[in-house]
Design a protein around this motif. Structure first.
Motif, PDB file in Angstrom:
ATOM      1  N   PHE A 199       0.852  -1.190   0.000  1.00 53.38           N
ATOM      2  CA  PHE A 199       0.000   0.000   0.000  1.00 53.38           C
ATOM      3  C   PHE A 199       0.887   1.240   0.000  1.00 53.38           C
ATOM      4  N   ALA A 200       0.611   2.151  -0.927  1.00 53.21           N
ATOM      5  CA  ALA A 200       1.264   3.458  -0.911  1.00 53.21           C
ATOM      6  C   ALA A 200       0.478   4.339   0.048  1.00 53.21           C
ATOM      7  N   VAL A 201       1.164   4.937   0.995  1.00 56.99           N
ATOM      8  CA  VAL A 201       0.494   5.742   2.017  1.00 56.99           C
ATOM      9  C   VAL A 201       1.033   7.170   1.967  1.00 56.99           C
ATOM     10  N   PHE A 202       0.164   8.105   1.594  1.00 56.99           N
ATOM     11  CA  PHE A 202       0.502   9.517   1.508  1.00 56.99           C
ATOM     12  C   PHE A 202       0.181  10.183   2.838  1.00 56.99           C
ATOM     13  N   ILE A 203       1.096  11.002   3.333  1.00 53.47           N
ATOM     14  CA  ILE A 203       0.948  11.663   4.628  1.00 53.47           C
ATOM     15  C   ILE A 203       0.961  13.168   4.411  1.00 53.47           C
ATOM     16  N   SER A 204      -0.096  13.841   4.814  1.00 57.10           N
ATOM     17  CA  SER A 204      -0.140  15.296   4.676  1.00 57.10           C
ATOM     18  C   SER A 204      -1.311  15.834   5.496  1.00 57.10           C
ATOM     19  N   ASN A 205      -1.707  17.073   5.241  1.00 53.52           N
ATOM     20  CA  ASN A 205      -2.891  17.669   5.864  1.00 53.52           C
ATOM     21  C   ASN A 205      -3.295  18.910   5.054  1.00 53.52           C
ATOM     22  N   ARG A 231       5.972  10.125  16.907  1.00 55.71           N
ATOM     23  CA  ARG A 231       5.976  10.550  18.312  1.00 55.71           C
ATOM     24  C   ARG A 231       4.551  10.849  18.797  1.00 55.71           C
ATOM     25  N   PRO A 232       3.684   9.833  18.850  1.00 57.65           N
ATOM     26  CA  PRO A 232       2.272  10.071  19.189  1.00 57.65           C
ATOM     27  C   PRO A 232       2.048  10.757  20.538  1.00 57.65           C
ATOM     28  N   SER A 233       3.011  10.639  21.451  1.00 52.84           N
ATOM     29  CA  SER A 233       2.851  11.300  22.759  1.00 52.84           C
ATOM     30  C   SER A 233       3.150  12.788  22.674  1.00 52.84           C
ATOM     31  N   PHE A 234       3.717  13.213  21.557  1.00 56.47           N
ATOM     32  CA  PHE A 234       4.051  14.625  21.353  1.00 56.47           C
ATOM     33  C   PHE A 234       2.797  15.349  20.872  1.00 56.47           C
ATOM     34  N   GLN A 235       2.285  16.245  21.683  1.00 57.11           N
ATOM     35  CA  GLN A 235       1.035  16.929  21.364  1.00 57.11           C
ATOM     36  C   GLN A 235       1.240  17.955  20.242  1.00 57.11           C
ATOM     37  N   LEU A 236       0.538  17.752  19.143  1.00 58.87           N
ATOM     38  CA  LEU A 236       0.675  18.643  17.991  1.00 58.87           C
ATOM     39  C   LEU A 236      -0.456  19.657  17.940  1.00 58.87           C
ATOM     40  N   PHE A 237      -0.146  20.863  17.487  1.00 60.69           N
ATOM     41  CA  PHE A 237      -1.201  21.817  17.191  1.00 60.69           C
ATOM     42  C   PHE A 237      -2.008  21.282  16.015  1.00 60.69           C
ATOM     43  N   SER A 238      -3.241  21.731  15.905  1.00 61.10           N
ATOM     44  CA  SER A 238      -4.143  21.197  14.879  1.00 61.10           C
ATOM     45  C   SER A 238      -3.584  21.372  13.466  1.00 61.10           C
ATOM     46  N   ASP A 239      -2.825  22.434  13.228  1.00 61.38           N
ATOM     47  CA  ASP A 239      -2.259  22.673  11.898  1.00 61.38           C
ATOM     48  C   ASP A 239      -1.268  21.585  11.482  1.00 61.38           C
ATOM     49  N   GLN A 276      -1.570  18.237  12.494  1.00 59.35           N
ATOM     50  CA  GLN A 276      -2.145  16.894  12.596  1.00 59.35           C
ATOM     51  C   GLN A 276      -1.971  16.161  11.272  1.00 59.35           C
ATOM     52  N   ARG A 277      -1.536  14.904  11.349  1.00 55.08           N
ATOM     53  CA  ARG A 277      -1.247  14.145  10.131  1.00 55.08           C
ATOM     54  C   ARG A 277      -2.450  13.302   9.702  1.00 55.08           C
ATOM     55  N   PHE A 278      -2.690  13.269   8.406  1.00 59.55           N
ATOM     56  CA  PHE A 278      -3.695  12.397   7.803  1.00 59.55           C
ATOM     57  C   PHE A 278      -2.997  11.459   6.828  1.00 59.55           C
ATOM     58  N   PHE A 279      -3.637  10.329   6.581  1.00 57.03           N
ATOM     59  CA  PHE A 279      -2.997   9.270   5.798  1.00 57.03           C
ATOM     60  C   PHE A 279      -3.943   8.779   4.699  1.00 57.03           C
ATOM     61  N   ARG A 280      -3.508   8.910   3.461  1.00 56.67           N
ATOM     62  CA  ARG A 280      -4.274   8.381   2.329  1.00 56.67           C
ATOM     63  C   ARG A 280      -3.677   7.024   1.961  1.00 56.67           C
ATOM     64  N   ILE A 281      -4.454   5.972   2.163  1.00 59.88           N
ATOM     65  CA  ILE A 281      -3.991   4.610   1.916  1.00 59.88           C
ATOM     66  C   ILE A 281      -4.468   4.171   0.540  1.00 59.88           C
ATOM     67  N   VAL A 282      -3.519   3.854  -0.342  1.00 59.50           N
ATOM     68  CA  VAL A 282      -3.838   3.481  -1.721  1.00 59.50           C
ATOM     69  C   VAL A 282      -3.258   2.094  -1.994  1.00 59.50           C
ATOM     70  N   HIS A 283      -4.090   1.170  -2.456  1.00 56.86           N
ATOM     71  CA  HIS A 283      -3.606  -0.172  -2.771  1.00 56.86           C
ATOM     72  C   HIS A 283      -2.588  -0.084  -3.905  1.00 56.86           C
ATOM     73  N   ALA A 284      -1.454  -0.743  -3.735  1.00 62.28           N
ATOM     74  CA  ALA A 284      -0.359  -0.600  -4.695  1.00 62.28           C
ATOM     75  C   ALA A 284      -0.740  -0.935  -6.139  1.00 62.28           C
ATOM     76  N   PRO A 285      -1.510  -2.000  -6.416  1.00 63.20           N
ATOM     77  CA  PRO A 285      -1.868  -2.251  -7.815  1.00 63.20           C
ATOM     78  C   PRO A 285      -2.618  -1.082  -8.459  1.00 63.20           C
ATOM     79  N   LEU A 286      -3.500  -0.429  -7.713  1.00 56.56           N
ATOM     80  CA  LEU A 286      -4.207   0.743  -8.230  1.00 56.56           C
ATOM     81  C   LEU A 286      -3.231   1.911  -8.412  1.00 56.56           C
TER      82      LEU A 286
END
Length: 217
Positions: free
Chosen positions: A43-49, A112-120, A122-132
Protein backbone atom coordinates in the motif's frame (compact mmCIF):
# COMPACT_ATOMS: atom_id res chain seq x y z
CA UNK A 1 15.91 -13.05 -0.10
CA UNK A 2 15.02 -11.98 3.42
CA UNK A 3 14.82 -8.57 5.03
CA UNK A 4 17.95 -9.41 7.05
CA UNK A 5 20.14 -9.26 3.93
CA UNK A 6 18.45 -6.40 2.13
CA UNK A 7 20.77 -3.70 0.85
CA UNK A 8 18.90 -0.40 0.78
CA UNK A 9 21.21 0.85 -1.95
CA UNK A 10 19.63 -1.55 -4.46
CA UNK A 11 16.45 0.56 -4.37
CA UNK A 12 16.07 3.71 -6.44
CA UNK A 13 16.03 6.82 -4.28
CA UNK A 14 15.96 10.45 -5.36
CA UNK A 15 15.78 13.00 -2.51
CA UNK A 16 12.51 14.98 -2.41
CA UNK A 17 10.72 12.66 -4.87
CA UNK A 18 9.19 10.30 -2.31
CA UNK A 19 6.13 9.53 -4.47
CA UNK A 20 8.33 8.22 -7.29
CA UNK A 21 10.61 6.43 -4.83
CA UNK A 22 7.61 4.52 -3.48
CA UNK A 23 6.33 3.81 -6.99
CA UNK A 24 9.66 2.24 -7.95
CA UNK A 25 9.92 0.50 -4.56
CA UNK A 26 6.56 -1.24 -5.00
CA UNK A 27 7.66 -2.54 -8.38
CA UNK A 28 11.07 -3.65 -7.09
CA UNK A 29 9.70 -5.52 -4.07
CA UNK A 30 7.51 -7.57 -6.39
CA UNK A 31 10.37 -8.21 -8.82
CA UNK A 32 12.77 -9.54 -6.16
CA UNK A 33 10.16 -11.67 -4.42
CA UNK A 34 9.86 -9.57 -1.27
CA UNK A 35 6.21 -8.84 -2.11
CA UNK A 36 3.46 -10.31 -4.23
CA UNK A 37 4.33 -9.95 -7.93
CA UNK A 38 1.29 -7.72 -8.48
CA UNK A 39 1.95 -5.74 -5.32
CA UNK A 40 -1.34 -6.88 -3.77
CA UNK A 41 0.21 -6.96 -0.28
CA UNK A 42 1.56 -3.41 -0.61
CA UNK A 43 0.00 0.00 0.00
CA UNK A 44 1.26 3.46 -0.91
CA UNK A 45 0.49 5.74 2.02
CA UNK A 46 0.50 9.52 1.51
CA UNK A 47 0.95 11.66 4.63
CA UNK A 48 -0.14 15.30 4.68
CA UNK A 49 -2.89 17.67 5.86
CA UNK A 50 -4.80 20.78 4.80
CA UNK A 51 -1.91 23.09 5.64
CA UNK A 52 0.66 20.88 3.88
CA UNK A 53 2.90 20.73 6.95
CA UNK A 54 3.48 17.43 8.71
CA UNK A 55 6.36 16.74 11.12
CA UNK A 56 8.26 13.44 10.93
CA UNK A 57 11.28 12.35 12.95
CA UNK A 58 14.28 10.27 11.85
CA UNK A 59 14.28 11.65 8.31
CA UNK A 60 17.58 11.68 6.42
CA UNK A 61 16.87 15.11 4.90
CA UNK A 62 16.75 16.71 8.35
CA UNK A 63 19.63 18.85 9.57
CA UNK A 64 18.82 18.16 13.22
CA UNK A 65 20.17 15.40 15.45
CA UNK A 66 16.69 14.00 16.10
CA UNK A 67 15.97 13.86 12.37
CA UNK A 68 12.81 15.97 12.54
CA UNK A 69 11.63 17.69 9.39
CA UNK A 70 8.43 19.45 8.36
CA UNK A 71 7.30 17.93 5.06
CA UNK A 72 4.54 19.35 2.88
CA UNK A 73 3.75 15.68 2.25
CA UNK A 74 5.52 12.37 2.52
CA UNK A 75 4.92 8.93 1.02
CA UNK A 76 5.77 5.55 2.50
CA UNK A 77 5.01 1.94 1.55
CA UNK A 78 3.27 -0.34 4.05
CA UNK A 79 3.25 -4.09 3.50
CA UNK A 80 0.70 -6.45 5.03
CA UNK A 81 1.51 -9.98 3.92
CA UNK A 82 -1.42 -12.24 3.18
CA UNK A 83 0.07 -15.37 4.69
CA UNK A 84 1.09 -15.92 8.29
CA UNK A 85 0.78 -13.48 11.15
CA UNK A 86 3.70 -11.18 10.42
CA UNK A 87 3.03 -7.58 11.49
CA UNK A 88 2.66 -4.78 8.92
CA UNK A 89 5.99 -3.37 7.81
CA UNK A 90 6.93 0.14 6.69
CA UNK A 91 9.35 0.73 3.84
CA UNK A 92 10.64 4.32 3.94
CA UNK A 93 13.74 5.11 1.91
CA UNK A 94 13.92 8.59 3.47
CA UNK A 95 14.04 7.32 7.04
CA UNK A 96 17.11 6.48 9.14
CA UNK A 97 15.08 3.77 10.94
CA UNK A 98 15.53 0.06 10.08
CA UNK A 99 14.51 -0.81 6.52
CA UNK A 100 11.86 -2.12 6.76
CA UNK A 101 10.43 -1.30 10.21
CA UNK A 102 7.42 -2.80 11.95
CA UNK A 103 4.51 -0.38 11.68
CA UNK A 104 4.11 0.10 15.44
CA UNK A 105 7.81 0.89 15.87
CA UNK A 106 7.85 3.21 12.88
CA UNK A 107 4.84 5.11 14.20
CA UNK A 108 6.25 5.55 17.69
CA UNK A 109 9.64 6.72 16.38
CA UNK A 110 8.58 8.74 13.33
CA UNK A 111 5.33 10.29 14.55
CA UNK A 112 5.98 10.55 18.31
CA UNK A 113 2.27 10.07 19.19
CA UNK A 114 2.85 11.30 22.76
CA UNK A 115 4.05 14.63 21.35
CA UNK A 116 1.04 16.93 21.36
CA UNK A 117 0.68 18.64 17.99
CA UNK A 118 -1.20 21.82 17.19
CA UNK A 119 -4.14 21.20 14.88
CA UNK A 120 -2.26 22.67 11.90
CA UNK A 121 0.25 19.82 12.16
CA UNK A 122 -2.15 16.89 12.60
CA UNK A 123 -1.25 14.14 10.13
CA UNK A 124 -3.69 12.40 7.80
CA UNK A 125 -3.00 9.27 5.80
CA UNK A 126 -4.27 8.38 2.33
CA UNK A 127 -3.99 4.61 1.92
CA UNK A 128 -3.84 3.48 -1.72
CA UNK A 129 -3.61 -0.17 -2.77
CA UNK A 130 -0.36 -0.60 -4.70
CA UNK A 131 -1.87 -2.25 -7.82
CA UNK A 132 -4.21 0.74 -8.23
CA UNK A 133 -1.36 3.15 -7.50
CA UNK A 134 0.92 1.54 -10.09
CA UNK A 135 -1.79 1.74 -12.77
CA UNK A 136 -3.17 5.19 -11.95
CA UNK A 137 -0.41 7.43 -10.58
CA UNK A 138 1.16 10.03 -12.87
CA UNK A 139 3.71 12.79 -12.40
CA UNK A 140 5.50 14.96 -14.94
CA UNK A 141 7.27 16.57 -11.95
CA UNK A 142 5.80 20.01 -12.54
CA UNK A 143 5.56 20.54 -8.77
CA UNK A 144 9.35 20.46 -8.55
CA UNK A 145 9.97 23.44 -10.84
CA UNK A 146 10.09 27.06 -9.75
CA UNK A 147 8.38 29.98 -11.50
CA UNK A 148 11.33 30.23 -13.92
CA UNK A 149 10.98 26.60 -14.93
CA UNK A 150 14.14 25.48 -13.14
CA UNK A 151 14.34 22.36 -10.98
CA UNK A 152 13.97 22.94 -7.25
CA UNK A 153 15.76 19.61 -6.78
CA UNK A 154 17.30 17.36 -9.47
CA UNK A 155 14.74 14.84 -10.82
CA UNK A 156 15.07 11.03 -10.95
CA UNK A 157 17.01 9.54 -13.85
CA UNK A 158 14.05 7.50 -15.10
CA UNK A 159 11.35 8.95 -17.34
CA UNK A 160 8.38 10.69 -15.69
CA UNK A 161 5.56 8.34 -14.70
CA UNK A 162 2.56 8.23 -17.05
CA UNK A 163 -0.66 6.54 -15.88
CA UNK A 164 -2.23 3.69 -17.84
CA UNK A 165 -5.01 6.03 -18.95
CA UNK A 166 -2.49 8.50 -20.35
CA UNK A 167 -2.67 11.00 -17.48
CA UNK A 168 0.52 13.00 -17.06
CA UNK A 169 -0.01 14.46 -13.58
CA UNK A 170 -2.36 13.71 -10.70
CA UNK A 171 -0.12 13.98 -7.62
CA UNK A 172 -2.27 16.79 -6.23
CA UNK A 173 -5.24 14.43 -5.95
CA UNK A 174 -3.24 12.10 -3.72
CA UNK A 175 -1.91 14.78 -1.39
CA UNK A 176 -5.14 16.82 -1.12
CA UNK A 177 -6.35 16.04 2.41
CA UNK A 178 -9.22 17.64 4.29
CA UNK A 179 -10.32 16.54 7.75
CA UNK A 180 -13.92 16.34 6.54
CA UNK A 181 -12.95 13.65 4.02
CA UNK A 182 -11.41 11.30 6.59
CA UNK A 183 -13.46 8.25 7.56
CA UNK A 184 -15.16 8.48 10.93
CA UNK A 185 -14.71 4.78 11.63
CA UNK A 186 -12.64 2.04 10.07
CA UNK A 187 -15.26 -0.50 9.02
CA UNK A 188 -15.61 -3.30 6.50
CA UNK A 189 -16.62 -0.87 3.77
CA UNK A 190 -13.48 1.18 4.50
CA UNK A 191 -11.38 -1.92 3.90
CA UNK A 192 -13.31 -2.75 0.73
CA UNK A 193 -12.97 0.81 -0.59
CA UNK A 194 -9.18 0.80 -0.51
CA UNK A 195 -9.16 -2.06 -3.01
CA UNK A 196 -11.48 -0.32 -5.47
CA UNK A 197 -11.00 3.45 -5.18
CA UNK A 198 -8.29 5.05 -7.31
CA UNK A 199 -7.30 7.49 -4.58
CA UNK A 200 -7.82 5.06 -1.72
CA UNK A 201 -9.21 6.07 1.66
CA UNK A 202 -8.27 8.86 4.05
CA UNK A 203 -7.77 8.00 7.72
CA UNK A 204 -6.56 9.81 10.81
CA UNK A 205 -3.33 8.90 12.56
CA UNK A 206 -5.23 7.13 15.34
CA UNK A 207 -6.85 4.84 12.73
CA UNK A 208 -3.79 3.78 10.75
CA UNK A 209 -2.78 0.74 12.81
CA UNK A 210 -6.42 -0.25 13.20
CA UNK A 211 -6.86 -0.27 9.43
CA UNK A 212 -3.96 -2.66 8.87
CA UNK A 213 -4.97 -4.87 11.78
CA UNK A 214 -8.35 -5.42 10.11
CA UNK A 215 -6.89 -6.50 6.77
CA UNK A 216 -7.34 -10.23 6.34
CA UNK A 217 -4.08 -12.04 6.81
Amino acid sequence: MTTSNLDISQFDHTPFYCEENVYMLCKKLGMIGMADAEGSDLFAVFISNEKKQVPLWHQKASKRADGIILWDYHVICIQKKKEGSSPPQVWDLDSSLPFPSHLDHYMSDSFRPSFQLFSDYQRFFRIVHAPLFLHSFASDRRHMKNSDGNWISPPPAQDPIVADDGSLYNLDEYIRMNAADAVTQVKDDTISAVFTQKYGVLVRESQLEEFFSLLSG
